[in-house]
Design a protein around this motif. Structure first.
Motif, PDB file in Angstrom:
ATOM      1  N   PRO A 116       0.844  -1.332  -0.161  1.00 60.57           N
ATOM      2  CA  PRO A 116       0.067   0.032   0.156  1.00 60.57           C
ATOM      3  C   PRO A 116       0.822   1.453   0.049  1.00 60.57           C
ATOM      4  N   ALA A 117       1.973   1.129   0.787  1.00 61.06           N
ATOM      5  CA  ALA A 117       2.797   2.674   0.677  1.00 61.06           C
ATOM      6  C   ALA A 117       3.307   2.700  -0.656  1.00 61.06           C
ATOM      7  N   LEU A 118       3.882   1.645  -1.168  1.00 63.64           N
ATOM      8  CA  LEU A 118       4.445   1.673  -2.810  1.00 63.64           C
ATOM      9  C   LEU A 118       3.241   2.424  -3.690  1.00 63.64           C
ATOM     10  N   GLU A 119       2.023   1.783  -3.423  1.00 61.95           N
ATOM     11  CA  GLU A 119       1.113   2.197  -4.689  1.00 61.95           C
ATOM     12  C   GLU A 119       0.642   3.583  -4.426  1.00 61.95           C
ATOM     13  N   SER A 120       0.756   3.945  -2.846  1.00 65.01           N
ATOM     14  CA  SER A 120       0.270   5.361  -2.831  1.00 65.01           C
ATOM     15  C   SER A 120       1.421   6.487  -3.016  1.00 65.01           C
ATOM     16  N   GLY A 121       2.653   5.850  -3.302  1.00 64.34           N
ATOM     17  CA  GLY A 121       3.499   6.891  -3.642  1.00 64.34           C
ATOM     18  C   GLY A 121       4.503   7.160  -2.391  1.00 64.34           C
ATOM     19  N   GLU A 122       4.127   6.759  -1.218  1.00 63.31           N
ATOM     20  CA  GLU A 122       4.854   7.295   0.083  1.00 63.31           C
ATOM     21  C   GLU A 122       6.326   6.710  -0.125  1.00 63.31           C
ATOM     22  N   ILE A 123       6.334   5.466  -0.768  1.00 68.24           N
ATOM     23  CA  ILE A 123       7.939   5.005  -0.862  1.00 68.24           C
ATOM     24  C   ILE A 123       8.280   4.781  -2.187  1.00 68.24           C
ATOM     25  N   THR A 124       9.370   4.756  -3.042  1.00 73.30           N
ATOM     26  CA  THR A 124       9.789   4.484  -4.016  1.00 73.30           C
ATOM     27  C   THR A 124      10.024   2.897  -4.350  1.00 73.30           C
ATOM     28  N   GLN A 125      10.196   2.486  -5.502  1.00 67.99           N
ATOM     29  CA  GLN A 125      10.250   1.099  -5.586  1.00 67.99           C
ATOM     30  C   GLN A 125      11.564   0.613  -5.096  1.00 67.99           C
ATOM     31  N   GLU A 126      12.703   1.468  -5.044  1.00 71.56           N
ATOM     32  CA  GLU A 126      14.152   1.225  -4.565  1.00 71.56           C
ATOM     33  C   GLU A 126      13.792   0.942  -2.893  1.00 71.56           C
ATOM     34  N   GLN A 127      13.146   2.017  -2.385  1.00 71.50           N
ATOM     35  CA  GLN A 127      12.777   1.761  -0.922  1.00 71.50           C
ATOM     36  C   GLN A 127      12.105   0.577  -0.778  1.00 71.50           C
ATOM     37  N   PHE A 128      11.147   0.119  -1.520  1.00 72.41           N
ATOM     38  CA  PHE A 128      10.250  -0.908  -0.990  1.00 72.41           C
ATOM     39  C   PHE A 128      11.237  -2.017  -1.172  1.00 72.41           C
ATOM     40  N   ASP A 129      12.100  -2.218  -2.226  1.00 72.17           N
ATOM     41  CA  ASP A 129      13.000  -3.426  -2.408  1.00 72.17           C
ATOM     42  C   ASP A 129      13.794  -3.470  -1.183  1.00 72.17           C
ATOM     43  N   GLN A 130      14.484  -2.211  -0.884  1.00 69.01           N
ATOM     44  CA  GLN A 130      15.247  -2.322   0.340  1.00 69.01           C
ATOM     45  C   GLN A 130      14.756  -2.757   1.587  1.00 69.01           C
ATOM     46  N   GLN A 131      13.666  -2.276   1.751  1.00 69.50           N
ATOM     47  CA  GLN A 131      12.768  -2.416   3.124  1.00 69.50           C
ATOM     48  C   GLN A 131      12.478  -3.893   3.158  1.00 69.50           C
ATOM     49  N   LYS A 132      11.992  -4.319   1.885  1.00 73.19           N
ATOM     50  CA  LYS A 132      11.494  -5.779   1.981  1.00 73.19           C
ATOM     51  C   LYS A 132      12.802  -6.905   2.168  1.00 73.19           C
ATOM     52  N   GLU A 133      13.866  -6.589   1.367  1.00 68.38           N
ATOM     53  CA  GLU A 133      15.097  -7.473   1.923  1.00 68.38           C
ATOM     54  C   GLU A 133      15.522  -7.027   3.274  1.00 68.38           C
ATOM     55  N   GLN A 134      15.628  -5.957   3.792  1.00 63.96           N
ATOM     56  CA  GLN A 134      16.222  -5.848   5.092  1.00 63.96           C
ATOM     57  C   GLN A 134      15.039  -6.656   6.012  1.00 63.96           C
ATOM     58  N   SER A 135      13.764  -6.509   6.013  1.00 67.59           N
ATOM     59  CA  SER A 135      12.877  -7.268   6.806  1.00 67.59           C
ATOM     60  C   SER A 135      13.015  -8.808   6.629  1.00 67.59           C
ATOM     61  N   ILE A 136      13.230  -9.277   5.245  1.00 64.62           N
ATOM     62  CA  ILE A 136      13.496 -10.570   5.267  1.00 64.62           C
ATOM     63  C   ILE A 136      14.788 -11.152   5.999  1.00 64.62           C
ATOM     64  N   ASN A 137      15.814 -10.398   5.865  1.00 58.59           N
ATOM     65  CA  ASN A 137      17.058 -10.626   6.350  1.00 58.59           C
ATOM     66  C   ASN A 137      16.999 -10.589   7.957  1.00 58.59           C
ATOM     67  N   PHE A 138      16.026  -9.884   8.488  1.00 55.70           N
ATOM     68  CA  PHE A 138      16.056 -10.140   9.839  1.00 55.70           C
ATOM     69  C   PHE A 138      14.721 -10.772  10.200  1.00 55.70           C
ATOM     70  N   TRP A 139      13.965 -11.523   9.745  1.00 53.98           N
ATOM     71  CA  TRP A 139      12.880 -12.288   9.950  1.00 53.98           C
ATOM     72  C   TRP A 139      12.948 -12.945  11.336  1.00 53.98           C
ATOM     73  N   TRP A 140      13.887 -13.404  11.538  1.00 52.71           N
ATOM     74  CA  TRP A 140      13.937 -14.402  12.755  1.00 52.71           C
ATOM     75  C   TRP A 140      13.707 -13.575  14.166  1.00 52.71           C
ATOM     76  N   MET A 141      14.007 -12.011  13.736  1.00 52.80           N
ATOM     77  CA  MET A 141      13.694 -11.214  15.172  1.00 52.80           C
ATOM     78  C   MET A 141      12.339 -10.894  15.335  1.00 52.80           C
ATOM     79  N   GLY A 142      11.472 -11.333  14.745  1.00 52.03           N
ATOM     80  CA  GLY A 142       9.929 -11.673  14.835  1.00 52.03           C
ATOM     81  C   GLY A 142       9.564 -12.483  15.986  1.00 52.03           C
ATOM     82  N   TYR A 143      10.406 -13.709  16.216  1.00 50.37           N
ATOM     83  CA  TYR A 143      10.037 -14.729  17.227  1.00 50.37           C
ATOM     84  C   TYR A 143      10.609 -14.181  18.549  1.00 50.37           C
TER      85      TYR A 143
END
Length: 172
Positions: A116-143
């Motif tokens: 939704p943030a990407l679609e509304s223009g709040e973040i760019t595609q580059e920011q989307f990709d970067q945030q997604k990658e960081q979140s997946i790399n630190f997925w284990w922190m969710g536990y």
């Protein structure tokens, strides 16, 4: 002969496993309907309502086994214990989900959160990709976050249930 007081740990374990089992069944149902990556507030509210009911029932069962008496401390212990046990079951299910059943689940969840943030223009595609990658790399922190969040909710539910059901033993 003195009557032995029931242990809060027994009730925490039993009702924590009940709540964990219900959550597990609900999680499997969400997975089979391909809703396990949904960010719907309704799903979260449903989970909290079920947790409140099971925690209340566990505290009520302890009070009954304790001769009709319940302290606020006992209610808090049971609430936190139920939440801890059910959180451990939830973490085990999540580990199976993201490592066996649907290894793409973290990516799908981040798409649902950031989309939704990407679609509304709040973040760019580059920011989307970067945030997604960081979140997946630190997925284990969710536990640990799941564990802490569940215990906090369990304490609140234990407090509310304890305030409703509290009955002090006579001083004599």
């Amino acid at each position: 002969m003195e009557v032995q007081q029931p242990k809060t740990g027994k009730f925490s374990l039993n009702y924590g496993l009940i709540l964990g089992g219900i959550s597990l069944v609900f999680g499997v149902l969400l997975y089979t309907q391909d809703l396990h990556t949904s960010q719907s507030p309704g799903i979260m509210i449903f989970g909290i309502v079920i947790a409140a009911i099971v925690t209340f029932l566990g505290i009520q069962a302890f009070k009954k086994a304790n001769g009709g008496y319940l302290s606020l401390g006992e209610a808090l212990k049971i609430g936190a214990g139920v939440a801890l046990i059910s959180a451990i079951v939830a973490i085990i299910y999540n580990l199976v989900l993201v490592n066996v059943l649907d290894p793409d689940a973290p990516s799908k969840i981040m798409d649902a959160r950031l989309g939704p943030a990407l679609e509304s223009g709040e973040i760019t595609q580059e920011q989307f990709d970067q945030q997604k990658e960081q979140s997946i790399n630190f997925w284990w922190m969710g536990y640990p976050i799941i564990l802490i969040f569940n215990i906090l909710i369990g304490l609140v539910l234990g407090l509310i249930s304890g305030l409703i059901l509290k009955k002090a033993k006579p001083a004599y």
